[in-house]
Design a protein around this motif. Structure first.
Motif, short mmCIF file in Angstrom:
data_model
loop_
_atom_site.label_atom_id
_atom_site.label_comp_id
_atom_site.label_asym_id
_atom_site.label_seq_id
_atom_site.Cartn_x
_atom_site.Cartn_y
_atom_site.Cartn_z
N SER B 112 0.84 -1.20 0.00
CA SER B 112 0.00 0.00 0.00
C SER B 112 0.88 1.26 0.00
O SER B 112 0.40 2.36 0.08
N GLU B 133 -6.25 -12.81 -2.88
CA GLU B 133 -6.36 -11.39 -2.56
C GLU B 133 -5.67 -11.19 -1.22
O GLU B 133 -6.20 -11.51 -0.16
N ALA B 136 -6.08 -6.79 2.07
CA ALA B 136 -7.50 -6.58 2.33
C ALA B 136 -7.74 -5.12 2.70
O ALA B 136 -8.05 -4.80 3.84
N ASP B 137 -7.55 -4.26 1.74
CA ASP B 137 -7.72 -2.84 2.00
C ASP B 137 -8.66 -2.27 0.94
O ASP B 137 -8.33 -2.20 -0.25
N GLU B 138 -9.84 -1.85 1.36
CA GLU B 138 -10.89 -1.41 0.44
C GLU B 138 -10.49 -0.16 -0.35
O GLU B 138 -11.02 0.10 -1.42
N ARG B 139 -9.54 0.58 0.21
CA ARG B 139 -9.16 1.84 -0.45
C ARG B 139 -8.23 1.62 -1.63
O ARG B 139 -7.98 2.51 -2.42
N PRO B 141 -7.30 -0.14 -5.18
CA PRO B 141 -8.02 -0.76 -6.30
C PRO B 141 -7.86 -2.28 -6.26
O PRO B 141 -6.78 -2.78 -5.91
N LEU B 142 -8.90 -2.96 -6.64
CA LEU B 142 -8.95 -4.42 -6.49
C LEU B 142 -7.72 -5.11 -7.07
O LEU B 142 -7.11 -5.97 -6.44
N LYS B 143 -7.34 -4.74 -8.30
CA LYS B 143 -6.24 -5.49 -8.93
C LYS B 143 -4.89 -5.24 -8.25
O LYS B 143 -3.96 -6.01 -8.43
N GLU B 144 -4.81 -4.19 -7.45
CA GLU B 144 -3.56 -3.90 -6.74
C GLU B 144 -3.42 -4.72 -5.45
O GLU B 144 -2.45 -4.59 -4.73
N ARG B 145 -4.43 -5.52 -5.16
CA ARG B 145 -4.38 -6.28 -3.91
C ARG B 145 -3.78 -7.67 -4.11
O ARG B 145 -3.67 -8.44 -3.18
N TYR B 146 -3.45 -7.96 -5.34
CA TYR B 146 -2.93 -9.29 -5.67
C TYR B 146 -1.45 -9.24 -6.05
O TYR B 146 -0.95 -8.20 -6.47
#
Lengths: 324, 151
Positions: B112, B133, B136-139, B141-146
């Motif tokens: 992050s 995933e 686990a941070d909603e802020r 973007p989804l694809k950046e969580r992988y």
């Protein structure tokens, strides 16, 4: 454990830095540019702006560094003129800086503790005792002050200083045993900067204990450890380690100094090495006993003459002719 | 246990893994893997602007030395070292072009912060590495969580 591929690649980059990266011709041009600045200051005797001379010593240094690299590292020659001039320039950077300690007390010095120690031990190996003593006195007189800051994390520098003290039977702060710890403790108490000085000198602690061992096996073993320590750090060339710089990264002068000291004391010193670090053209340079003084750089000579003429307190004035 | 599964893929050395699980059981998985990887230098930390010098090449050299198995020839690594780029992923792609021939890849671990945490792993585990995933941070973007693999 040493990664030979990484070491070899680092060495290749070390060499290329001075053939493809920094070109001798470009440095020569810069050196030539500083010529007019120096000559003008000297000719018109502009004393109020003469710190320009001190600053220009840096381009004289770079010129000889580049010359040394060109002669020895790139061409595999054994010309040590460039290296000798480099050490000489550092000496004059110290002498010149001393003149400005009142006029410009905040002036940032162009040399480092590491660089000055490098000059000191080279003067010793060259057999230039007169200059060695002047430089040593300068180090002691300014030790820990703005002209000789010693908050230095290079373990080999502390090793060199202590080995030098032991060899010459000299002391700093009354000691030549674990000097770095004495300095650190005293400075800590006095609230002076000493955070970078390492408490543990790694392989060098052991070498400082046993440097004069009569056992050939023991000294070979110690030198082997020093080679490994240096080689591992040189493998990281370009990054901020103690042997990661392109100036001396693959020049094992701390090991050569130990071998020199032992030879002088008629103790056994290994001569043949298999390791890359000990077989570079820089490691294989041979110094005479004594090594002849180099031909003076004409710009350096102008600067020295100028300071001698205008400043009676200039340290070299107290010692007559030097480097001749 | 899913945490152990992904940890084992990233840090296949079982001794390290035991140490990791012992030390980090109670923490957030993403963060503890990151902390462990960075503190043991198993992850290569890179500023988002790129390398200071030759960190990627040196990282590959250290990795293959520990593995006792060559992942790239000296010539390939020299070329990679001289590779000019504007954005870090360009260089990662170039590294992957070389490493993939030996069945390995240079992956980016999600963070992050404004830095990269890179690691080398076997390509046969790619699908499993990319499917979790981690962050686990909603802020974010989804694809950046992988974990990512640039190719």
């Amino acid at each position: 454990m040493l990664n030979p591929k990484k070491l070899e690649m680092a060495y290749k980059r070390y060499k290329e830095n001075f053939t493809e990266g920094i070109r001798y011709e470009d440095i020569k041009e810069e050196y030539d540019d500083s010529k007019s600045e120096i000559t003008d200051t000297v000719e018109y005797n502009t004393i109020e702006k003469d710190h320009i001379l001190l600053i220009n010593l840096a381009s004289i240094y770079s010129y000889h560094l580049s010359k040394w690299k060109n002669d020895v590292l790139a061409n595999g020659g054994s010309q040590v003129e460039g290296l000798k001039n480099m050490q000489m320039v550092v000496f004059y950077q110290c002498m010149g800086q001393d003149l400005y300690k009142i006029r410009y007390p905040q002036m940032i010095v162009e040399y480092s503790f590491k660089g000055v120690l490098t000059s000191l031990i080279h003067f010793t190996m060259f057999g230039w005792e007169k200059e060695e003593n002047i430089l040593f006195d300068f180090i002691v007189d300014h030790f820990g002050g703005p002209l000789m800051e010693v908050n230095d994390d290079n373990k080999h520098t502390w090793f060199l200083l202590e080995l030098y003290l032991k060899y010459r039977n000299k002391t700093i702060m009354g000691t030549n045993q674990k000097l770095h710890l004495t300095v650190k403790e005293k400075y800590k108490k006095a609230g002076l900067q000493c955070g970078l000085i390492s408490e543990d000198l790694d392989v060098y602690s052991e070498v400082l204990e046993k440097w004069s061992t009569p056992s050939s096996e023991e000294i070979e073993n110690l030198v082997g450890k020093m080679v490994l320590y240096h080689s591992q750090l040189a493998s990281e060339i370009g990054q901020l380690g103690e042997f990661g710089d392109f100036r001396y990264g693959f020049y094992p002068f701390e090991i050569l100094f130990l071998l020199y000291v032992r030879k002088q004391m008629d103790l056994y010193a290994p001569k043949q090495f298999e390791e890359l670090l000990m077989n570079t053209p820089e490691a294989k340079m041979v110094f005479g006993d004594p090594e002849p003084y180099p031909e003076w750089d004409p710009l350096l000579l102008q600067i020295d003459n100028f300071y001698r003429k205008n400043y009676p307190e200039y340290i070299p004035n107290k010692h007559g002719v030097l480097f001749r | 246990m899913y945490g152990q599964g992904i940890a084992q893929l990233i840090f296949p050395d079982s001794k390290d893994l035991e140490e990791f699980i012992r030390d980090h059981e109670e923490l957030d998985l993403h963060e503890s893997l990151l902390k462990y990887g960075l503190s043991t230098k198993k992850f290569l930390f890179l500023d988002y602007k790129g390398e200071q010098y030759q960190e990627i090449v040196n990282y590959i050299l250290d990795y293959e030395f520990n593995l006792q198995n060559e992942l790239a020839s000296q010539e390939e690594l020299e070329e990679l070292g001289n590779f000019e780029y504007e954005y870090v992923p360009e260089k990662i792609r170039e590294a992957n072009r070389i490493l993939s021939q030996r069945g390995y890849g240079l992956f980016t671990y999600p963070t992050s912060g404004d830095f990269y945490a890179l690691f080398i792993a076997q390509l046969e585990n790619k699908t499993r590495l990319l499917e979790v995933e981690l962050l686990a941070d909603e802020r974010i973007p989804l694809k950046e969580r992988y974990i990512k693999y640039y190719s």
